[in-house]
Design an enzyme around this catalytic site. Structure first.
Site, mmCIF file in Angstrom:
data_model
loop_
_atom_site.group_PDB
_atom_site.id
_atom_site.type_symbol
_atom_site.label_atom_id
_atom_site.label_comp_id
_atom_site.label_asym_id
_atom_site.label_seq_id
_atom_site.Cartn_x
_atom_site.Cartn_y
_atom_site.Cartn_z
ATOM 1 N N GLU A 249 46.306 47.482 34.767
ATOM 2 C CA GLU A 249 45.317 46.402 34.659
ATOM 3 C C GLU A 249 45.992 45.038 34.708
ATOM 4 O O GLU A 249 45.607 44.157 35.467
ATOM 5 C CB GLU A 249 44.552 46.556 33.328
ATOM 6 N N ASP A 253 45.634 42.325 37.847
ATOM 7 C CA ASP A 253 45.001 41.018 37.635
ATOM 8 C C ASP A 253 45.910 39.881 38.095
ATOM 9 O O ASP A 253 45.473 38.960 38.791
ATOM 10 C CB ASP A 253 44.668 40.830 36.146
ATOM 11 N N SER A 449 37.473 45.556 37.864
ATOM 12 C CA SER A 449 38.581 44.750 37.390
ATOM 13 C C SER A 449 39.282 43.974 38.441
ATOM 14 O O SER A 449 39.989 43.044 38.145
ATOM 15 C CB SER A 449 39.651 45.655 36.945
#
Length: 519
Positions: A249, A253, A449
């Site tokens: 994650e 990002d 995400s």
């Protein structure tokens, strides 16, 4: 005799599959943060309704003005200090702007101060955590002053919304993955490198390796952005070496934002995965007077039903502050379709369901050369994930969604009874996902995400070109015509795509230059 008042919305119950495994050590030290009421709430509400209506004459507040006019009152902070002293608790940090006071003490002291019983619990997916049942109580002089008491329990609150592509052969003849730069071109992002902008990213665990970032940006031929790790509470940049865990994650990002705005500063706020940690990290990002992010990307969340109402309201009031400051917040809408993985009917994901964030849903994208040939709702079936979306049970229909309906998969549609999610969308299927480098491994990742940082990167480019932040964008985007690619095929379970706004992909995926024009 001191009267105690239960704190509204602090009720906790034992969820199914959870059992008590023992008492907490009364001498163990913990930190708990107390959120206080806002000064001049009525005046602030009036300002917010103008912002929500998209009133162009409203200028963003400075962080100093927000603190002075709408922070916590000195008297209220003094009351918390006196309360802490009476119970042997110490004040570890106070932030009038963020309306928070962090208290430190032993479990025994906190149990007595807030009239709670803390125990150790075990849950088959959440693991072991410290928890409580019932309500938190506060004395007479804090009644109405304290809005939330967070951190007494530390159960894991949220989950990351990313999916690593399963190892199967992609369809021949189709481009099966994209770099963030290829997507920025397909979505016609305006030119720019985000110079002078800071993008905040909130992470509840994991970490990044600088070597991954350097190698990745070099492979794309872009400069490496300045990446700063900001530790919140006991959080920090702690890569685990497992690309399937939170590292995936965090790295995803940063790599998406950094590829799109390589001249920006990326501030990554690391915290514990608990409601207290999550809320505090977003608060620190919003009120950060050093890095001053103009856009914040959040790729974590959980179904509305698993939040206490005090946590949700405390979080939402921080998101309101962001809107007042002209900080845009992009949040992933979830990867488990219309149920949000809740196991109990349709649910939307929070914080995406807050009316003060740009909720980002997912599509599945096919391209040929420099153009999109097909884009449908992301839904890869039960195991593969699908765009989160639906209707909030916690928040009413905002001004800019009045009159909209959600199209149902079974046919027909129903007028919105609450805030509709998502607002916008972008490529999210791991089958047509993003090529990234995580823990030294070239990986293809999808999930909503990826969409939150994609939109955050677009907004940072627009802010840099404009020389000022676009701030709260929802009202403007809903008013503008034709600034998104309307997605009209597919479903996310209970809801179907349709012309105009829908509860799978919102207004659609960005036509970047048109979005820039509208903002």
């Amino acid at each position: 005799m001191i009267n105690k008042h239960p704190l509204p919305g602090s009720e906790r119950t034992i969820e199914q599959g959870t059992k008590v495994i023992g008492q907490c050590d009364p001498a163990e030290r913990i930190e708990v943060f107390v959120m206080l009421r806002r000064r001049q709430q009525a005046k602030f509400d009036a300002l917010m309704s103008r912002i929500e209506a998209g009133d162009p004459s409203v200028k963003p507040l400075t962080r100093e003005a927000l603190a002075k006019d709408y922070g916590a009152a000195p008297d209220d902070i003094a009351k918390v200090r006196a309360f802490a002293a009476a119970h042997g608790l110490t004040v570890a940090r106070e932030d009038p702007a963020a309306r928070s006071v962090l208290l430190s003490g032993t479990i025994a002291q906190f149990q007595s101060a807030f009239e709670v019983k803390l125990e150790n619990y075990q849950h088959h997916t959440a693991g072991q955590f410290r928890g409580r049942t019932g309500t938190v109580s506060v004395p007479d002089d804090l009644h109405g002053v304290v809005e939330a008491v967070l951190g007494l329990d530390n159960r894991p609150q949220a989950r990351p919304h990313f999916r690593i592509r399963p190892p199967f052969a992609p369809a021949r003849g189709h481009q099966a993955s994209f770099t963030p730069l290829q997507l920025a071109a397909l979505y016609q992002f305006p030119q720019g490198d985000g110079d002078g902008q800071c993008v905040g990213i909130v992470e509840l665990g994991g970490g990044y390796n600088t070597s991954d970032l350097k190698a990745y940006f070099a492979s794309l031929g872009v400069a490496s952005p300045t990446v700063k790790s900001v530790g919140v509470d006991q959080g920090g940049n702690q890569p685990s070496g497992d690309p399937n865990g939170p590292d995936g994650e965090v790295t995803l990002d940063i790599e998406i934002v950094g590829a799109i705005v390589p001249r920006s500063t990326i501030a990554v706020y690391f915290t514990q995965n608990s409601d207290a940690g999550f809320i505090d990290a977003v608060s620190r990002a919003v009120h950060d007077t050093v890095n001053k992010p103009s856009v914040i990307s959040i790729s974590w969340g959980a179904p509305e039903s698993v939040w206490t109402s005090q946590s949700m309201q405390a979080f939402n009031s921080i998101l309101q502050s962001a809107a007042a400051l002209g900080v845009t917040i992009c949040a992933a809408s979830g990867d488990s379709g219309s149920s949000d993985g809740s196991g109990g009917g349709d649910q939307v994901d929070f914080p995406a369901s807050s009316p003060y964030v740009l909720a980002c849903g997912g599509t599945s994208l096919t391209a040929s050369g420099s153009s999109i040939t097909r884009e449908v709702v992301w839904n890869d079936g039960q195991q593969g994930g699908a765009s989160g979306g639906g209707v909030s049970r916690a928040f009413p229909v905002p001004a800019w969604q009045q009159g909209l309906s959600a199209t149902l998969s079974g046919g027909g549609s129903e007028p919105l009874s609450g805030r509709g999610v998502p607002d916008v969308a972008g490529d999210a299927s791991p089958v047509t996902g993003y090529s990234v480098l995580i823990d030294g491994t070239q990986t293809v990742v999808g999930g909503t995400s990826a969409v939150a940082p994609l939109w955050a990167g677009l907004i940072a480019r627009i802010n840099a070109a404009k020389g000022q932040p676009v701030g709260f964008v929802n009202a403007k985007l809903y008013k503008a015509q034709g600034v998104c690619n309307d997605i009209t095929q597919g479903n996310n379970g209970s809801f179907a795509a349709s012309a105009g706004w829908d509860a799978c992909t919102g207004l659609g995926s960005p036509i970047g230059q048109k979005v820039a024009g509208a903002l």
